[in-house]
Motif scaffolding. Structure first.
Motif, PDB file in Angstrom:
ATOM      1  N   SER A   2       0.823  -1.197   0.000  1.00 43.75           N
ATOM      2  CA  SER A   2       0.000   0.000   0.000  1.00 43.75           C
ATOM      3  C   SER A   2       0.861   1.252   0.000  1.00 43.75           C
ATOM      4  O   SER A   2       1.976   1.262   0.493  1.00 43.75           O
ATOM      5  CB  SER A   2      -0.915   0.013   1.236  1.00 43.75           C
ATOM      6  OG  SER A   2      -1.749  -1.129   1.252  1.00 43.75           O
ATOM      7  N   GLU A   3       0.294   2.317  -0.574  1.00 45.07           N
ATOM      8  CA  GLU A   3       0.979   3.593  -0.594  1.00 45.07           C
ATOM      9  C   GLU A   3       0.623   4.375   0.668  1.00 45.07           C
ATOM     10  O   GLU A   3      -0.519   4.389   1.113  1.00 45.07           O
ATOM     11  CB  GLU A   3       0.570   4.388  -1.833  1.00 45.07           C
ATOM     12  CG  GLU A   3       0.978   3.738  -3.144  1.00 45.07           C
ATOM     13  CD  GLU A   3       2.478   3.770  -3.358  1.00 45.07           C
ATOM     14  OE1 GLU A   3       3.135   4.686  -2.834  1.00 45.07           O
ATOM     15  OE2 GLU A   3       2.984   2.876  -4.049  1.00 45.07           O
ATOM     16  N   TYR A   4       1.618   5.034   1.244  1.00 43.37           N
ATOM     17  CA  TYR A   4       1.412   5.844   2.438  1.00 43.37           C
ATOM     18  C   TYR A   4       1.893   7.257   2.155  1.00 43.37           C
ATOM     19  O   TYR A   4       2.841   7.470   1.401  1.00 43.37           O
ATOM     20  CB  TYR A   4       2.162   5.251   3.639  1.00 43.37           C
ATOM     21  CG  TYR A   4       1.630   3.906   4.061  1.00 43.37           C
ATOM     22  CD1 TYR A   4       0.573   3.812   4.969  1.00 43.37           C
ATOM     23  CD2 TYR A   4       2.162   2.731   3.541  1.00 43.37           C
ATOM     24  CE1 TYR A   4       0.063   2.570   5.347  1.00 43.37           C
ATOM     25  CE2 TYR A   4       1.659   1.494   3.914  1.00 43.37           C
ATOM     26  CZ  TYR A   4       0.613   1.422   4.816  1.00 43.37           C
ATOM     27  OH  TYR A   4       0.109   0.194   5.181  1.00 43.37           O
ATOM     28  N   THR A   5       1.243   8.219   2.800  1.00 44.31           N
ATOM     29  CA  THR A   5       1.585   9.615   2.590  1.00 44.31           C
ATOM     30  C   THR A   5       2.952   9.913   3.202  1.00 44.31           C
ATOM     31  O   THR A   5       3.249   9.507   4.326  1.00 44.31           O
ATOM     32  CB  THR A   5       0.533  10.525   3.240  1.00 44.31           C
ATOM     33  OG1 THR A   5      -0.744  10.230   2.657  1.00 44.31           O
ATOM     34  CG2 THR A   5       0.872  11.991   3.010  1.00 44.31           C
ATOM     35  N   ARG A  55       6.172   2.408   6.110  1.00 43.57           N
ATOM     36  CA  ARG A  55       6.166   3.868   6.267  1.00 43.57           C
ATOM     37  C   ARG A  55       7.571   4.441   6.411  1.00 43.57           C
ATOM     38  O   ARG A  55       7.736   5.673   6.465  1.00 43.57           O
ATOM     39  CB  ARG A  55       5.322   4.261   7.480  1.00 43.57           C
ATOM     40  CG  ARG A  55       3.825   3.966   7.323  1.00 43.57           C
ATOM     41  CD  ARG A  55       3.091   4.238   8.626  1.00 43.57           C
ATOM     42  NE  ARG A  55       1.650   4.087   8.495  1.00 43.57           N
ATOM     43  CZ  ARG A  55       1.008   2.924   8.527  1.00 43.57           C
ATOM     44  NH1 ARG A  55       1.702   1.797   8.666  1.00 43.57           N
ATOM     45  NH2 ARG A  55      -0.315   2.862   8.398  1.00 43.57           N
ATOM     46  N   GLN A  57      10.841   6.245   6.194  1.00 41.51           N
ATOM     47  CA  GLN A  57      11.398   7.284   5.334  1.00 41.51           C
ATOM     48  C   GLN A  57      12.894   7.468   5.575  1.00 41.51           C
ATOM     49  O   GLN A  57      13.596   8.005   4.720  1.00 41.51           O
ATOM     50  CB  GLN A  57      10.673   8.619   5.571  1.00 41.51           C
ATOM     51  CG  GLN A  57       9.233   8.616   5.093  1.00 41.51           C
ATOM     52  CD  GLN A  57       8.511   9.934   5.309  1.00 41.51           C
ATOM     53  OE1 GLN A  57       7.327   9.953   5.646  1.00 41.51           O
ATOM     54  NE2 GLN A  57       9.176  11.052   5.111  1.00 41.51           N
ATOM     55  N   ARG A  78       8.802   2.093  -0.548  1.00 38.14           N
ATOM     56  CA  ARG A  78       8.562   3.117  -1.561  1.00 38.14           C
ATOM     57  C   ARG A  78       8.623   4.539  -1.014  1.00 38.14           C
ATOM     58  O   ARG A  78       8.743   5.494  -1.791  1.00 38.14           O
ATOM     59  CB  ARG A  78       7.202   2.860  -2.227  1.00 38.14           C
ATOM     60  CG  ARG A  78       7.078   1.469  -2.834  1.00 38.14           C
ATOM     61  CD  ARG A  78       8.139   1.218  -3.898  1.00 38.14           C
ATOM     62  NE  ARG A  78       8.229  -0.155  -4.319  1.00 38.14           N
ATOM     63  CZ  ARG A  78       7.463  -0.727  -5.223  1.00 38.14           C
ATOM     64  NH1 ARG A  78       6.510  -0.031  -5.810  1.00 38.14           N
ATOM     65  NH2 ARG A  78       7.641  -1.996  -5.552  1.00 38.14           N
ATOM     66  N   ASN A  79       8.533   4.692   0.314  1.00 32.84           N
ATOM     67  CA  ASN A  79       8.583   6.028   0.913  1.00 32.84           C
ATOM     68  C   ASN A  79       9.978   6.403   1.396  1.00 32.84           C
ATOM     69  O   ASN A  79      10.170   7.507   1.926  1.00 32.84           O
ATOM     70  CB  ASN A  79       7.612   6.121   2.099  1.00 32.84           C
ATOM     71  CG  ASN A  79       6.176   6.352   1.660  1.00 32.84           C
ATOM     72  OD1 ASN A  79       5.860   6.215   0.485  1.00 32.84           O
ATOM     73  ND2 ASN A  79       5.316   6.703   2.589  1.00 32.84           N
ATOM     74  N   CYS A 100      12.927   2.652  -4.969  1.00 31.99           N
ATOM     75  CA  CYS A 100      12.766   3.667  -3.917  1.00 31.99           C
ATOM     76  C   CYS A 100      12.769   5.042  -4.590  1.00 31.99           C
ATOM     77  O   CYS A 100      13.750   5.791  -4.521  1.00 31.99           O
ATOM     78  CB  CYS A 100      13.890   3.550  -2.889  1.00 31.99           C
ATOM     79  SG  CYS A 100      14.005   1.930  -2.091  1.00 31.99           S
ATOM     80  N   HIS A 102      11.451   7.831  -4.027  1.00 31.97           N
ATOM     81  CA  HIS A 102      11.499   9.070  -3.255  1.00 31.97           C
ATOM     82  C   HIS A 102      12.865   9.282  -2.606  1.00 31.97           C
ATOM     83  O   HIS A 102      13.041  10.256  -1.856  1.00 31.97           O
ATOM     84  CB  HIS A 102      10.416   9.074  -2.171  1.00 31.97           C
ATOM     85  CG  HIS A 102       9.017   9.116  -2.705  1.00 31.97           C
ATOM     86  ND1 HIS A 102       8.493  10.228  -3.336  1.00 31.97           N
ATOM     87  CD2 HIS A 102       8.021   8.185  -2.725  1.00 31.97           C
ATOM     88  CE1 HIS A 102       7.245   9.987  -3.710  1.00 31.97           C
ATOM     89  NE2 HIS A 102       6.942   8.757  -3.347  1.00 31.97           N
TER      90      HIS A 102
END
Length: 221
Positions: A2-5, A55, A57, A78-79, A100, A102
Motif C-alpha cells: 500500500s501507498e502511504y503519505t 512507512r 522514510q 517506496r517512501n 525507492c 522518493h
C-alpha cells in the motif's frame, strides 16, 4: 504494498527514532525512522522486517561489519527518502533500490568491501545528495549521468582513477568531492559543462581531451 503519505520534514522530526527492530515492528504503524547501530540485526532480520515497515522514510545502519548485503526487500520501501550505511561489510546495493523513487539522500561511507556502483542507481532520479566514500569502489558507472537532480556528489577516499563523461549531464551539481582517490583523470569537456558547480574538492587531477581554458572557466573560485 500500500501507498502511504510522505511526512514533511517538520512532521518527521516529531516522530520517534526506533533503534531496534523488535520495537520498530511492534510500532510499525508509527515507524518512520529506523537507526540501527551494531551487529544485532542480521541480513535475515532486515529482509523480514522491511516489508512490515512500509512507512519508513529514514534508515541508518552503522557499525555492522558482518552485514555483507542489503536485502532486496529494501525495494519495497517506496517512501524511503534517506538511507545511510556506515562501517558495514556490504559490497554493493540491491538493484531494486531503483524502486525507492522518493530516495533523495544516499550515504555509503567507511564500508571497505563496497566495490560495485550499481547501474540501477541511475534510476534513483530523485537523488539530491549522493555520498560513496571510504570504500573500495574502483569505477563509477555511466548511469550516474541520469541523476539530473543531483546537487552534491561526494566520492572521497575510494579507489577511483577516473569519472565517466556522463557527469556532464549533472547540470545542477553544485558540489563535487573526489579527494583521496588515485590520481584522477577527468574528461575536461564534460567537466567544463558543469555550469552550476560551486565547490570542487579534489586531490591530484588530470583533465583529458579539452582546452584547459574551458576547464578553468568551469573551475569554482
Amino acid at each position: 504494498m500500500s501507498e502511504y503519505t510522505l511526512l514533511s520534514d517538520e512532521a518527521l522530526e516529531e516522530k520517534q527514532v526506533y533503534t531496534d527492530l523488535t520495537t520498530a515492528l511492534e510500532n510499525a504503524a508509527d515507524c518512520y525512522q529506523l537507526e540501527l547501530t551494531g551487529d544485532g540485526a542480521s541480513l535475515t532480520d532486515l529482509a523480514e522486517a522491511f516489508p512490515q515497515l512500509p512507512r519508513l522514510q529514514v534508515i541508518v545502519i552503522r557499525e555492522h561489519p558482518n552485514l555483507k548485503f542489503i536485502p532486496k526487500t529494501l525495494g519495497l520501501l517506496r517512501n524511503l527518502q534517506y538511507l545511510e550505511i556506515r562501517e558495514s561489510g556490504i559490497e554493493s546495493l540491491p538493484a531494486n533500490i531503483q524502486d525507492c523513487q522518493h530516495l533523495t539522500d544516499l550515504v555509503v561511507s567507511d564500508c571497505p568491501n563496497f566495490n560495485i556502483f550499481p547501474a540501477a542507481l541511475g534510476n534513483c532520479t530523485a537523488l539530491v545528495y549522493l555520498e560513496i566514500s571510504g570504500t573500495a569502489l574502483p569505477t563509477v558507472e555511466d548511469a550516474i549521468g541520469q541523476l539530473n537532480q543531483l546537487e552534491d556528489l561526494n566520492l572521497n577516499n575510494n579507489r577511483l582513477h577516473t569519472l565517466p563523461e556522463t557527469i556532464q549531464n549533472l547540470t545542477v551539481l553544485q558540489t563535487l568531492r573526489t579527494y583521496g582517490n588515485f590520481a584522477m583523470r577527468i574528461p575536461g569537456l564534460a567537466f567544463s559543462r558543469l555550469r552550476a558547480l560551486k565547490t570542487f574538492d579534489h586531490g591530484v587531477v588530470q583533465f583529458e581531451g579539452s582546452n584547459l581554458d574551458d576547464v578553468k572557466t568551469a573551475m569554482p573560485n
